[in-house]
Scaffold this active site. Structure first.
Site, PDB file in Angstrom:
ATOM      1  N   ASP A  73       0.823  -1.218   0.000  1.00 46.90           N
ATOM      2  CA  ASP A  73       0.000   0.000   0.000  1.00 46.90           C
ATOM      3  C   ASP A  73       0.857   1.268   0.000  1.00 46.90           C
ATOM      4  O   ASP A  73       0.537   2.236   0.695  1.00 46.90           O
ATOM      5  CB  ASP A  73      -0.964  -0.012   1.198  1.00 46.90           C
ATOM      6  CG  ASP A  73      -2.202   0.845   0.939  1.00 46.90           C
ATOM      7  OD1 ASP A  73      -2.454   1.195  -0.240  1.00 46.90           O
ATOM      8  OD2 ASP A  73      -2.915   1.168   1.900  1.00 46.90           O
ATOM      9  N   LYS A  91       1.998   4.722  -1.056  1.00 49.39           N
ATOM     10  CA  LYS A  91       1.392   5.927  -1.666  1.00 49.39           C
ATOM     11  C   LYS A  91       1.764   7.104  -0.769  1.00 49.39           C
ATOM     12  O   LYS A  91       2.162   6.897   0.393  1.00 49.39           O
ATOM     13  CB  LYS A  91      -0.127   5.766  -1.797  1.00 49.39           C
ATOM     14  CG  LYS A  91      -0.854   5.457  -0.504  1.00 49.39           C
ATOM     15  CD  LYS A  91      -2.347   5.247  -0.742  1.00 49.39           C
ATOM     16  CE  LYS A  91      -3.040   4.811   0.536  1.00 49.39           C
ATOM     17  NZ  LYS A  91      -4.476   4.588   0.371  1.00 49.39           N
ATOM     18  N   ASN A 131       0.752   7.295   2.893  1.00 47.67           N
ATOM     19  CA  ASN A 131       1.340   6.389   3.887  1.00 47.67           C
ATOM     20  C   ASN A 131       2.805   6.684   4.160  1.00 47.67           C
ATOM     21  O   ASN A 131       3.536   5.849   4.681  1.00 47.67           O
ATOM     22  CB  ASN A 131       1.132   4.929   3.463  1.00 47.67           C
ATOM     23  CG  ASN A 131      -0.305   4.501   3.662  1.00 47.67           C
ATOM     24  OD1 ASN A 131      -1.038   5.130   4.434  1.00 47.67           O
ATOM     25  ND2 ASN A 131      -0.740   3.458   2.975  1.00 47.67           N
ATOM     26  N   ASP A 171       0.992   2.624   8.356  1.00 48.98           N
ATOM     27  CA  ASP A 171      -0.181   1.852   7.931  1.00 48.98           C
ATOM     28  C   ASP A 171       0.164   0.487   7.325  1.00 48.98           C
ATOM     29  O   ASP A 171       0.266   0.336   6.105  1.00 48.98           O
ATOM     30  CB  ASP A 171      -1.047   2.660   6.948  1.00 48.98           C
ATOM     31  CG  ASP A 171      -2.401   1.997   6.760  1.00 48.98           C
ATOM     32  OD1 ASP A 171      -2.637   0.945   7.370  1.00 48.98           O
ATOM     33  OD2 ASP A 171      -3.221   2.540   5.997  1.00 48.98           O
ATOM     34  N   THR A 212      -4.443   0.009  -3.092  1.00 48.72           N
ATOM     35  CA  THR A 212      -5.174   1.203  -3.510  1.00 48.72           C
ATOM     36  C   THR A 212      -5.261   1.149  -5.035  1.00 48.72           C
ATOM     37  O   THR A 212      -4.243   0.946  -5.713  1.00 48.72           O
ATOM     38  CB  THR A 212      -4.428   2.461  -3.016  1.00 48.72           C
ATOM     39  OG1 THR A 212      -4.413   2.418  -1.589  1.00 48.72           O
ATOM     40  CG2 THR A 212      -5.098   3.733  -3.487  1.00 48.72           C
TER      41      THR A 212
HETATM   42  N1  LIG Z   1       2.701   7.526  13.614  1.00 42.23           N
HETATM   43  C1  LIG Z   1       1.952   8.525  13.168  1.00 42.23           C
HETATM   44  N2  LIG Z   1       2.288   9.813  13.434  1.00 42.23           N
HETATM   45  C2  LIG Z   1       1.507  10.822  12.999  1.00 42.23           C
HETATM   46  N3  LIG Z   1       0.374  10.664  12.281  1.00 42.23           N
HETATM   47  C3  LIG Z   1      -0.007   9.422  11.987  1.00 42.23           C
HETATM   48  C4  LIG Z   1       0.742   8.294  12.412  1.00 42.23           C
HETATM   49  N4  LIG Z   1       0.120   7.181  11.970  1.00 42.23           N
HETATM   50  C5  LIG Z   1      -0.959   7.604  11.299  1.00 42.23           C
HETATM   51  N5  LIG Z   1      -1.054   8.944  11.309  1.00 42.23           N
HETATM   52  C6  LIG Z   1      -2.133   9.754  10.679  1.00 42.23           C
HETATM   53  O1  LIG Z   1      -3.356   9.046  10.742  1.00 42.23           O
HETATM   54  C7  LIG Z   1      -3.838   8.740   9.429  1.00 42.23           C
HETATM   55  C8  LIG Z   1      -4.487   7.378   9.421  1.00 42.23           C
HETATM   56  O2  LIG Z   1      -3.499   6.410   9.758  1.00 42.23           O
HETATM   57  P1  LIG Z   1      -3.478   4.965   9.109  1.00 42.23           P
HETATM   58  O3  LIG Z   1      -3.352   5.105   7.626  1.00 42.23           O
HETATM   59  O4  LIG Z   1      -2.475   4.132   9.800  1.00 42.23           O
HETATM   60  O5  LIG Z   1      -4.948   4.485   9.512  1.00 42.23           O
HETATM   61  P2  LIG Z   1      -5.900   3.490   8.768  1.00 42.23           P
HETATM   62  O6  LIG Z   1      -7.120   3.376   9.651  1.00 42.23           O
HETATM   63  O7  LIG Z   1      -5.188   2.231   8.467  1.00 42.23           O
HETATM   64  O8  LIG Z   1      -6.224   4.289   7.463  1.00 42.23           O
HETATM   65  P3  LIG Z   1      -6.706   3.737   6.043  1.00 42.23           P
HETATM   66  O9  LIG Z   1      -7.972   2.990   6.266  1.00 42.23           O
HETATM   67  O10 LIG Z   1      -6.857   4.986   5.204  1.00 42.23           O
HETATM   68  O11 LIG Z   1      -5.598   2.883   5.571  1.00 42.23           O
HETATM   69  C9  LIG Z   1      -2.620   8.867   8.532  1.00 42.23           C
HETATM   70  O12 LIG Z   1      -2.998   9.160   7.224  1.00 42.23           O
HETATM   71  C10 LIG Z   1      -1.845   9.991   9.211  1.00 42.23           C
HETATM   72  O13 LIG Z   1      -2.369  11.248   8.849  1.00 42.23           O
END
Ligand SMILES: Nc1ncnc2c1ncn2[C@@H]1O[C@H](COP(=O)(O)OP(=O)(O)OP(=O)(O)O)[C@@H](O)[C@H]1O
Length: 349
Positions: free
Chosen positions: A163, A165, A168, A181, A200
């Site tokens: 994934d 992009k 991420n 992620d 994606t």
């Molecule tokens: N370690 C981190 N530090 C700062 N911000 C973070 C961190 N991890 C995630 N984020 C923020 O939170 C958002 C969502 O995180 P993540 O992509 O891990 O969640 P997700 O629920 O798996 O999302 P998706 O369903 O879109 O894949 C990221 O796009 C980023 O903006």
């Protein structure tokens, strides 16, 4: 075969936020055994398919902060995503790379599972790309090289990420990017192949679309798409819907028009990454480093973290979330109704 497909999110307008001079650089040395109650939520950094990521601190100590990924168990169970979430935790908890966000601890309560991670306050690379429109060659080299280091670390452990992009990749306080992620990551078996249709849409490799089975070489494909997006601000394979996008991807990289300003060495590396036949794809850190696109790039300085990053984020303190786009606040948790199957699937958290 499972099917887990993400649409790329629509382009967003960036709200203007006042920036302040950076006076603090975060370090995350509070890696001790914590309870969920010890953590105080400051704000939400981002939301995703199954929950949100909150900026948290330990009690009243605002000198350090962490990112707490909170995933709703009812959503996970309803979407039969238990296996993926467990795999995300299993993989993340084993990793230790400067180019991958660090995992500290997991938690669970009646409604959610949680992952406590290093917080990167520089914001998403996606946001910077949106602001700048596209990146120069030197900026593209730097951010792509960070992603390559992260993927190389994973591949050497037989983990496919699936994934990649700009969303991420997240900037730390210094301006280096880290991979986040691991929702689609998978540790491959001895035969090194898997069949789940996931990723994606715009970034999917042909063998995933064709359901032929795939391996770590799908991440090379996504490196090519990522570089194209960095250099042009656009995606090489577009379309009205997933079907049209898949059709364009299957038509191949040679059908893509590169804008005139994209250099021959950039086109060459993108095409090498986006070879339809995975066996012919550019892969492996030493081969990638030797490609002429990276001729003038100092990999040793990158690994030593002495390479100047293209953007140094403005972060005024450990709880400054101004590099993130405002997210709606956390609504009240609804009881986890309708959960069935293995009620103890989250025992690892
Ligand atoms: N370690 C981190 N530090 C700062 N911000 C973070 C961190 N991890 C995630 N984020 C923020 O939170 C958002 C969502 O995180 P993540 O992509 O891990 O969640 P997700 O629920 O798996 O999302 P998706 O369903 O879109 O894949 C990221 O796009 C980023 O903006």
């Amino acid at each position: 075969m499972g099917v887990q497909v993400r649409q790329i999110r629509p382009k967003r307008t960036l709200p203007f936020k006042k920036r302040h001079k950076m006076t603090w650089i975060g370090d995350n040395d509070k890696k001790k055994s914590l309870k969920l109650d010890d953590l105080k939520v400051i704000t939400t950094l981002g939301t995703g398919g199954f929950g949100r990521v909150n900026l948290v601190q330990i009690g009243d100590d605002c000198s350090h902060s962490f990112a707490l990924k909170k995933l709703k168990k009812s959503h996970i169970v309803a979407n039969k995503n238990e296996k993926n979430v467990k795999e995300e935790l299993r993989i993340l908890s084993q990793l230790n790379s400067d180019f991958i966000v660090k995992f500290y601890q997991s938690f669970r309560d009646d409604h959610n599972v949680y992952m406590l991670m290093e917080c990167c306050l520089g914001g998403e690379l996606f946001t910077i790309l949106q602001k700048e429109g596209s990146f120069s060659n030197t900026t593209t080299q730097f951010y792509t090289a960070c992603a390559i280091e992260a993927l190389e670390y994973l591949h050497s452990r037989n983990i496919v990420f699936r994934d990649l992009k700009p969303e991420n990749l997240i900037l730390d306080a210094q301006g280096y990017v880290k991979l986040i992620d691991f929702g689609f990551a998978k540790k491959l078996d001895i035969d090194g192949r898997t069949t789940t249709l996931c990723g994606t849409v715009h970034y999917m490799a042909p063998e995933i679309i064709r359901n032929e089975g795939h391996d770590i070489r799908v991440d090379s494909w996504t490196l090519g798409i990522l570089m194209f997006e960095f250099l042009t601000g656009d995606l090489p394979f577009g379309g009205e819907n997933s079907y049209a996008i898949f059709k364009n991807i299957l038509a191949g990289i040679d059908t893509v028009d590169f804008p005139e300003y994209v250099t021959t060495s950039a086109i060459s590396i993108i095409k090498s990454f986006c070879q339809e036949n995975p066996c012919k794809r550019l892969a492996g850190i030493s081969a990638i480093r030797q490609h002429k696109y990276f001729n003038d790039f100092d990999w040793d300085a990158l690994v030593a973290r002495t390479h100047a990053p293209p953007v140094v984020p403005k972060i005024k303190n450990a709880t400054d979330s101004s590099n993130f786009i405002d997210c709606p606040s956390d609504e009240d948790e609804t009881p986890s109704e309708g959960m069935s199957g293995d009620m103890d699937w989250d025992a690892d958290f």
